[in-house]
Design a protein around this motif. Structure first.
Motif, PDB file in Angstrom:
ATOM      1  N   PHE A   1     -14.540  49.224   9.702  1.00 34.29           N
ATOM      2  CA  PHE A   1     -14.400  50.645   9.390  1.00 34.29           C
ATOM      3  C   PHE A   1     -15.760  51.262   9.059  1.00 34.29           C
ATOM      4  O   PHE A   1     -16.023  52.424   9.379  1.00 34.29           O
TER       5      PHE A   1
ATOM      6  N   ALA B   1      -7.800  50.746  13.669  1.00 37.18           N
ATOM      7  CA  ALA B   1      -7.911  49.457  12.992  1.00 37.18           C
ATOM      8  C   ALA B   1      -7.627  48.307  13.948  1.00 37.18           C
ATOM      9  O   ALA B   1      -8.327  47.282  13.941  1.00 37.18           O
TER      10      ALA B   1
ATOM     11  N   ALA C   1     -11.862  42.492   8.270  1.00 38.95           N
ATOM     12  CA  ALA C   1     -10.905  43.588   8.045  1.00 38.95           C
ATOM     13  C   ALA C   1     -11.512  44.875   7.514  1.00 38.95           C
ATOM     14  O   ALA C   1     -10.953  45.952   7.739  1.00 38.95           O
TER      15      ALA C   1
ATOM     16  N   VAL D   1     -10.595  45.579  14.733  1.00 38.74           N
ATOM     17  CA  VAL D   1     -10.454  44.214  14.237  1.00 38.74           C
ATOM     18  C   VAL D   1     -10.342  43.212  15.383  1.00 38.74           C
ATOM     19  O   VAL D   1     -10.971  42.149  15.367  1.00 38.74           O
TER      20      VAL D   1
END
Length: 422
Positions: free
Chosen positions: A294, A12, A290, A16
């Motif tokens: 993914f 992550a 955010a 990001v």
């Protein structure tokens, strides 16, 4: 890596922060919107990059528990992204635009569809594993044709802001054409998925259930939401109700085998106009920064880009050439015929080939539906990146032949200061 939670948090952090830092470089921002940089980051973390250079690290970073978490986050991210895309569509404006821009709108869809169908017929016979497990030749041809016809409205808006064109006539025309493309695209994908269900009886069942679902949204949810918006304009109610409608529509579409992505997009189109701008202001930056990363890494894990493979490069060349020729010629020639000067007409064609995340979302739908195989999926992901990166320099080259139609006072800082759009 022994701790899957730590692996997920590190992924992550990289997804990001790193693409955003790269995108802030002027040289990168001049040719690629944030979405393209994020897609590249996802591909590089997958088997095409990290998996080739450090397979042990790749295996340690993506154990089964992490892959499961990534799948869930990717699903949530893409559901909210297509909701945002649906919120961007103004159906009243689309009706006006369809009358005013009928010729270039049809050309920008029909020529890429035709070239895509021809390319798909060749690919089906020449590329082993091109068809997915549920794919037959008609379904495969339709899937490839749709992929070549995609134009991404949100990423196009980001490119136009970067070029200082979004407030001018050229920018508004390009956005209207992309919106018409988006609306037609999702309708055609829904039809393709409905017809891909084996027997005629099964296809008829899916089509009937889809018609009921569309009727429930259009004649049930839309008027109820309009009344609710008039009585409860507060942000909390707005956000909870919009998300609830989106998840319910996505679940219904998934249950009838149309796909949750189609359902989420349809939900965005029935949200009341009074709620659209506030919802976009709350959802779009969060989704882009955010959640979508993914989806990119999960997509990258399924794409194998093989620059040293002649077969892969040949497939990539065919689909890229068909896309560029189809979009540029299919848009520019009708635009010129309706009175646009050549520089503006060619710039419109160059801009309409911007694919961005929309192409990746469509590819994910078709891959999950079993209509296309892994080699084609990987080549089309690479094509989406190439065409989106090429859109800005080709448009600048076209405009260099005449006076650039940027409005007075529009500067490149307009794009940098605006919201992050993918």
């Amino acid at each position: 890596m022994a701790n899957p939670r730590l692996a997920l948090l590190l992924i992550a952090l990289v997804l990001v922060l790193l693409p955003w830092l790269l995108w802030r470089l002027r040289a990168v921002r001049a040719v690629a919107p944030l979405a393209v940089v994020q897609i590249l980051a996802g591909v590089l973390l997958g088997p095409s990059g990290l998996g080739r250079l450090a397979p042990d690290w790749h295996a340690a970073l993506f154990p089964p528990p992490v892959l499961g978490a990534l799948s869930g986050l990717a699903t949530l991210g893409v559901v909210l992204y297509v909701l945002v895309s649906g919120l961007h569509l103004d159906l009243a404006t689309l009706r006006d635009g369809a009358r005013r821009l009928a010729a270039p709108a049809l050309g920008s869809m029909l020529l890429p569809l035709a070239l895509g169908a021809g390319a798909a017929a060749w690919i089906a016979g020449a590329v082993p594993g091109a068809l997915g497990p549920r794919g037959d030749l008609p379904g495969f041809v339709a899937a490839i044709a749709l992929c070549l016809a995609v134009t991404a409205l949100p990423v196009l808006a980001a490119i136009l802001r970067e070029m200082g064109l979004i407030a001018g006539r050229l920018g508004q025309t390009a956005l209207a054409l992309a919106a018409l493309n988006d609306a037609a695209l999702w309708l055609l994908i829904a039809v393709t998925l409905a017809l891909s269900h084996g027997s005629g009886a099964e296809a008829l069942r899916v089509t009937g259930l889809a018609a009921l679902w569309v009727a429930a949204l259009g004649w049930g949810a839309r008027p109820l939401l309009a009344r609710l918006a008039a009585r409860h304009p507060e942000p909390g109610t707005m956000l909870v109700v919009a998300l609830a409608v989106t998840f319910a529509s996505a679940a219904a579409a998934e249950a009838i085998e149309m796909g949750y992505i189609i359902g989420a997009f349809a939900a965005g189109t029935v949200i009341p106009a009074a709620w659209r701008a506030p919802l976009l202001a709350r959802l779009e930056p969060l989704v882009a920064a955010a959640l979508l990363p993914f989806f990119f890494v999960f997509t990258g894990l399924r794409a194998l880009i093989e620059p040293d493979s002649a077969a892969f490069l040949g497939l990539l060349a065919v689909v890229t050439a068909a896309t560029v020729v189809g979009k540029v010629a299919g848009t520019a020639l009708p635009a010129r015929w309706t009175g646009e000067p050549w520089p503006s007409a060619l710039a419109l064609g160059a801009l309409m080939q911007a694919k961005g995340l929309m192409e990746v979302v469509v590819l994910a739908v078709l891959l999950e539906a079993g209509l296309i195989g892994q080699p084609v999926f990987s080549a089309l992901v690479a094509m989406a990146i190439l065409c989106t990166v090429a859109a800005t320099p080709l448009a600048r080259l076209a405009l260099a032949r005449g006076a650039a139609p940027a409005p007075p006072g529009a500067t490149r800082s307009e794009g940098a200061a605006g919201p992050v759009t993918v």
